[in-house]
Write a protein that holds these residues in place. Structure first.
Motif, short mmCIF file in Angstrom:
data_model
loop_
_atom_site.label_atom_id
_atom_site.label_comp_id
_atom_site.label_asym_id
_atom_site.label_seq_id
_atom_site.Cartn_x
_atom_site.Cartn_y
_atom_site.Cartn_z
N THR A 143 -52.64 51.00 -46.87
CA THR A 143 -50.77 51.14 -47.21
C THR A 143 -50.32 52.04 -47.76
O THR A 143 -49.23 52.52 -48.56
CB THR A 143 -51.11 50.27 -48.31
OG1 THR A 143 -51.89 50.37 -49.31
CG2 THR A 143 -50.91 48.04 -48.51
N PRO A 148 -49.78 48.14 -53.63
CA PRO A 148 -49.05 47.27 -53.78
C PRO A 148 -49.60 46.67 -55.19
O PRO A 148 -48.20 46.02 -55.73
CB PRO A 148 -49.23 46.65 -52.52
CG PRO A 148 -50.83 46.75 -52.46
CD PRO A 148 -51.14 48.82 -52.49
N TRP A 179 -42.88 47.93 -50.95
CA TRP A 179 -42.93 47.55 -49.51
C TRP A 179 -42.14 48.57 -49.34
O TRP A 179 -42.62 49.43 -47.14
CB TRP A 179 -42.64 46.50 -49.64
CG TRP A 179 -44.54 45.71 -49.85
CD1 TRP A 179 -44.43 44.99 -51.58
CD2 TRP A 179 -45.40 45.54 -49.27
NE1 TRP A 179 -45.85 44.89 -51.24
CE2 TRP A 179 -46.78 45.09 -50.03
CE3 TRP A 179 -46.09 46.43 -48.00
CZ2 TRP A 179 -47.90 45.02 -49.75
CZ3 TRP A 179 -47.55 46.03 -47.15
CH2 TRP A 179 -48.42 45.39 -48.32
#
Lengths: 222, 668
Positions: A143, A148, A179
């Motif tokens: 990520t 997240p 995100w």
């Protein structure tokens, strides 16, 4: 670091008013670094308590001592002399501190002066932001180095959700949609396509959902 | 306060500069007697003149004299000099002694007992002999001074004029030393009234501190003319109020040093005539202090520079001085070796010449069997131990150091006192030479607020030429306090404890001057050269790893409690730099900026019994003395008020009040 904030004074007072001799114990590690519970703040709280008790006609003593880390038996045990004769230990550490004091000094009542809130970073002087949820299964390579779990209100592993609005989370305009940040970061490496792969179910048993965790390490033992 | 014995007297050691306990402010390092100028300046800033004088007296046996005539090397070293102008340290010493005197404090010598049972004879009552006597007395050794002149003081009395150093001021400093039990036998010339060997026999040690009591003559043609005078007898006459025979109306003074200036200014006062100084050095090379030269010029004295004397002109009566052009004064090794253009001659008309080209000692009182002299007739001397070739015979002052400032003579006398005391079995050691803190870095210097140096007021030049009364009138209380508040408190700011530091970086983030630092391992420190002692890091450090050297937390907390107890009721925590009060009826603590007040201290004031705490602060549109200082003060008061509201007390028990006038920040 672990960050913690001092409880509202009224809450503290409700507890301390019941006791005569109080020891305020500061912690000079995480809560010192987040400027809320180190030696300086412990002394301020003790002074406040003395002034309040003087005003309210409550007798007894309020003393203060600070240890380097309230999450180590040895440091906690080192203030046994100051604890002696006290009715209440009021800890300005994260919640670990008062718990360990309760373990080590079972005959003395213990109270937290703080609310522990997160594992965070200093965004700027006097501002801290949550970066880690201690989930036990770190995913941030996938990520773009952004968590997240800690930084998405829904802890989504396949985001964003429909609440992402102009880069903000739907719960507050002050909170960026993590995100969106992850997308932009991966795009900067040309890897935004990775997001079309679905992440499988996360193993929450390694987080607190699996019950209290114990960490062990191999190696020399005395 | 912790103290240790150095220089034979007590001295504070409570202010080590972080990192190196020997690092000291450069003013103190440059001072030959290492007076803790910063500490007394701080007290002057607070209006505590008697305490300031007490600090001066810790190292300086003649505070009033040195507060007037010092060559003040401290000011050359002052770090404020790289910001605007150095602190007027010498003048502030005078503010302290004048102020204490006006308050009737600080002039009572302590009771001294000569516990060692030892006696020392000191030959000469100049600054060196007096300083040695002063310190020896405090170390329990009984000093007896032998002075050939009818009054004590040496060259301070016979060589320095009343307009620079009033005689009553000199008397007061000497009386203080007498008050320590020091006996001064005047009119007692060794070699004339008393034999040197008798002193050696009668006393446990002898200190030769006879100075340079004779003028060096100028052996050129015509030197035997009766109108060719020597400086020392001339100055002795002036100081004793005697007339000098042969003094005319057109006077030439040969020499360019400080004594020559004194001679010229005296001659001007006595005769009202034309006075011309002739010196070898070029205008900008004259050895006299710049301020002395300026004073002399202001009084109408002419300077003829780069000229050497060739002959005194006149038959039986002086008519002038023939001079020749001086091409260079020093050789390539910096030694005195003047060269002249022998063909470029001219004559300055004049009816009197006073030769002021230097002085020499008179050691004719020493017997052949006494301390040895070298081939040039100078006493053989060990600079470290202050000893001569004869055991038990010591020397100090200009007789061994050569000519210099009075404060150098004091330093020499003080060292000799330690040497003599050690010889007599007193357990005392020579003090370590301190090391100066670094220059103010340019990036810090530009953040320091300029503040004009307060100028010493002087009597009008026409007026002062009419008499020998003191020319400088003293800075006075208000200017003195303003001048003192210009001090940068070098090296007395943040004191950092490596043991307590939690490497949180708060100090690095909040310091306006970039003084704290930390590396990747969390090792850090505070650069004393950059620290301005504003106190912001101290108030913010969460682990209490930082304290302030000048006014530590413990000292300030104690001072708050003491003041509240003494005055009861209201307390003002005020500001040096404004020199004004925000709550004139309250008990008062004067601080170098209220930015050093922590929340705990403010609450502590109430806990100590204050009914109300007023905190002085600058207006928001002016940053005050320290960068961000007023913001820290405001934050501390706001946090304290919040803390009071939380516990159900009136937040206004701690009240911020704007200081009305910042007298000391701007120029005059």
């Amino acid at each position: 670091m672990i960050t913690a904030e001092r409880k509202p004074f009224d809450q503290i007072k409700t507890v301390t008013d019941q006791f005569e001799n109080i020891l305020v114990v500061g912690c000079n590690t995480c809560v010192a670094v987040c400027l809320t519970g180190g030696e300086k703040e412990a002394e301020i709280l003790a002074t406040q308590l003395r002034l309040q008790r003087q005003k309210d006609g409550i007798g007894g003593t309020v003393e203060t001592v600070t240890v380097l880390r309230q999450c180590e038996n040895e440091y906690v045990d080192a203030v046994a002399a100051q604890v002696a004769g006290k009715d209440l230990i009021l800890s300005t550490a994260c919640s670990i501190g008062p718990q360990l004091f309760a373990d080590r000094f079972p005959q003395v009542r213990v109270a937290p002066a703080m609310n522990t809130n997160m594992l965070g970073v200093v965004k700027e002087h006097h501002v801290w932001t949550e970066y880690c949820a201690a989930c036990g299964d770190c995913v941030i390579f996938n990520t773009g180095g952004i968590c997240p779990i800690a930084r998405c209100a829904k802890q989504l592993t396949n985001g964003p959700c429909g609440g992402s609005q102009d880069g903000h989370c739907e719960i507050s305009k002050d909170i960026p949609c993590v995100w969106q940040l992850i997308y932009l970061k991966l795009a900067s490496f040309g890897l935004e396509g990775n997001l079309s792969r679905i992440s499988g179910p996360k193993d929450w048993s390694k987080a607190n959902s699996g019950g209290p965790r114990t960490m062990k390490k191999e190696g020399f033992k005395p | 306060m912790e103290r240790e014995l150095t220089n034979g007297i007590s001295r504070s050691t409570a202010r080590p500069v972080p990192g190196d306990a020997r690092l000291r402010p450069p003013c103190e390092v440059a001072c030959p007697i290492h007076t803790d100028a910063q500490r007394y300046i701080q007290m002057v800033a607070e209006g505590k003149n008697a305490e300031a004088l007490g600090v001066v007296r810790e190292t300086n046996p003649m505070p009033q004299v040195i507060g007037r005539i010092c060559a003040h090397p401290c000011e050359e070293a002052c770090r404020r000099g790289s910001v605007d102008e150095p602190i007027a340290i010498c003048n502030l010493k005078r503010v302290a002694s004048d102020g204490a005197k006006a308050a009737g404090l600080g002039y009572e010598p302590p009771a001294v007992e000569f516990t060692t049972g030892k006696k020392v004879a000191i030959i000469g009552s100049g600054p060196s002999g007096l300083a040695a006597a002063h310190d020896l007395a405090l170390m329990g050794v009984q000093p007896v001074i032998f002075e050939k002149q009818p009054e004590a003081g040496g060259f301070l009395r016979t060589g320095i004029l009343n307009y620079r150093l009033p005689k009553d001021i000199l008397d007061e400093d000497i009386d203080y030393i007498r008050g320590l039990g020091v006996e001064i036998r005047t009119g007692a010339g060794v070699g004339e009234d008393i034999k040197f060997d008798d002193l050696v026999a009668e006393y446990d040690a002898v200190l030769i501190a006879v100075g340079l009591s004779e003028s060096r003559p100028l052996p050129i043609p015509g030197a035997d003319l009766p109108q060719v005078l020597l400086a020392v007898p001339f100055l002795e006459n002036v100081n004793a109020g005697r007339e000098t025979e042969g003094l005319g109306k057109e006077i030439i003074v040969i020499g360019g040093g400080n004594v020559a200036i004194d001679v010229a200014r005296s001659a001007k006062r006595i005769t009202g005539g034309k006075v011309t100084m002739v010196c070898l050095e070029a205008d900008n090379e004259m050895p006299a202090h710049d301020w002395e030269i300026a004073d002399a010029r202001a009084e109408g004295i002419e300077m003829v520079c780069s000229q050497g004397p060739n002959a005194f002109v006149g038959e039986g009566k002086l008519e002038g001085l023939q001079i020749k052009k001086c091409e260079s004064v020093f050789d390539e090794h910096g030694r005195f070796a003047p060269t002249f253009c022998e063909t470029e001659l001219s004559v300055i008309p004049g009816d009197t010449v006073i030769v002021t080209i230097g002085q020499m000692s008179n050691l004719s009182f020493l017997p052949d069997t006494g301390p040895a002299l070298n081939q040039r007739g100078i006493l053989i001397f060990d600079r470290e131990q202050c000893t001569t070739s004869q055991r038990g015979i010591f020397a100090s002052g200009e007789v061994v150091t050569g000519p210099g400032a009075a404060v150098n003579a004091l330093a020499s006398g003080k060292r000799a006192a330690i040497a003599v005391a050690r010889y007599l079995g007193v357990d005392v050691s020579f003090s370590h030479e301190p090391v100066a803190i670094a220059e103010v870095p340019a990036d810090v210097s530009e953040k320091i607020k300029p503040a004009a140096r307060r100028q010493m007021p002087v009597r009008d030049s026409d007026e002062r030429l009419k008499d020998f009364e003191e020319v400088e009138t003293g800075l006075g209380e208000v200017d003195g306090r303003c001048e003192a508040s210009r001090c940068l408190l070098c090296g007395s700011g943040a004191r950092y404890s490596e043991l307590k530091c939690v490497a949180c970086l708060t100090c690095v983030r909040v310091c306006p001057y970039g003084a704290p630092w930390a590396d990747k391992d969390g090792l850090g420190g505070i650069d004393a050269g950059k620290c301005q002692a504003c106190g912001i890091c101290f108030t913010q450090c969460p682990a209490k790893a930082i304290d302030l050297t000048v006014v530590s937390e413990d000292d300030l907390m104690a001072s708050i409690a003491r003041t509240v107890t003494a005055f009861g009721g209201e307390l003002e925590l005020g500001c040096w730099y404004s020199q004004s009060r925000v709550a004139p009826d309250a008990g008062f603590i004067s601080l170098p900026c209220t930015s050093r007040l922590s929340v705990r201290m403010l609450l502590h004031a109430l806990e100590s019994g204050a009914s109300k705490v007023f905190v002085a602060v600058c207006s928001e549109d002016d940053d005050g003395h320290f960068v961000h200082g007023h913001r820290q003060t405001r934050a501390a008061v706001a946090e304290s008020q919040k803390a009071l509201a939380e516990i159900g007390l009136d937040p206004e028990l701690i009240e911020l009040r704007l200081v009305a006038v910042k007298k000391c920040m701007a120029g005059k």
